[in-house]
Scaffold this active site. Structure first.
Site, PDB file in Angstrom:
ATOM      1  N   GLU A 130       0.856  -1.190   0.000  1.00  0.00           N
ATOM      2  CA  GLU A 130       0.000   0.000   0.000  1.00  0.00           C
ATOM      3  C   GLU A 130       0.888   1.235   0.000  1.00  0.00           C
ATOM      4  OE1 GLU A 130      -2.979   0.166   3.029  1.00  0.00           O
ATOM      5  OE2 GLU A 130      -3.940  -1.700   2.408  1.00  0.00           O
ATOM      6  N   HIS A 133      -0.382   4.233   2.338  1.00  0.00           N
ATOM      7  CA  HIS A 133      -0.671   4.104   3.777  1.00  0.00           C
ATOM      8  C   HIS A 133       0.605   4.382   4.581  1.00  0.00           C
ATOM      9  CE1 HIS A 133      -2.770   1.853   7.226  1.00  0.00           C
ATOM     10  NE2 HIS A 133      -1.521   1.903   7.639  1.00  0.00           N
TER      11      HIS A 133
END
Ligand SMILES: [Zn+2]
Length: 163
Positions: A130, A133
């Site tokens: 990700e 994130h």
């Protein structure tokens, strides 16, 4: 060091909101990026236990629990509940190919953030890559992880697995 992953959860009553240090550092980082004509903004920040319950249940309904567990946390196990996490910009795989993502990967540690779920560490973090994130851990630890290439689980020598 507060650790939240598939092994370490939080009670529903833990409701800090977005921590001021996390917000301030993000703003400082975003301003620095803006000087290079890059736009970093908060796509998603703090999420309560209840918010996560709704999100996770929806994913389970559409993809099934096994699939949902690879990209979404069960309620109580979302790092967003710590108040120390921000998802930058659009929260999709396309973000990874943007100049903003490249800048973030190179500079986040200077502001105390780490890319929490790096590429190649899926089996250790328990999550897909990700690029958006980021988790606030302070610049000292963030810089250590940036230089070593370790993820947080490796650094703390902990697992990330549901019981
Ligand atoms: Zn996130």
């Amino acid at each position: 060091m507060l650790i939240v992953n598939k092994s370490y959860g939080l009670p529903a009553t833990f409701e800090p909101g977005l921590e001021p240090i996390c917000y301030q550092q993000f703003q400082a980082m975003s301003s620095a990026a803006a000087k290079e004509d890059l736009s970093l903004y908060i796509g998603s920040g703090y999420r309560s236990y209840h918010d996560q319950e709704i999100i996770y249940d929806n994913y389970v309904k559409s993809d099934g629990a096994d699939m949902a567990d690879t990209y979404s946390a069960r309620p109580g196990y979302s790092e967003h509940q710590t108040g120390l996490v921000i998802d930058c910009n659009t929260i999709d795989d396309a973000f990874g190919a943007t100049p903003e993502a490249a800048w973030l990967a190179e500079h986040a540690h200077e502001y105390g953030f780490i890319i929490r779920y790096p590429q190649g560490k899926e089996d250790i973090t328990g999550y897909q890559y990700e690029p958006w994130h980021i988790r606030y851990v302070g610049s000292k630890i963030a810089t250590k992880l940036y230089k070593s290439g370790q993820c947080l689980e490796e650094y703390l020598k902990v697992d990330s697995k549901y019981e």
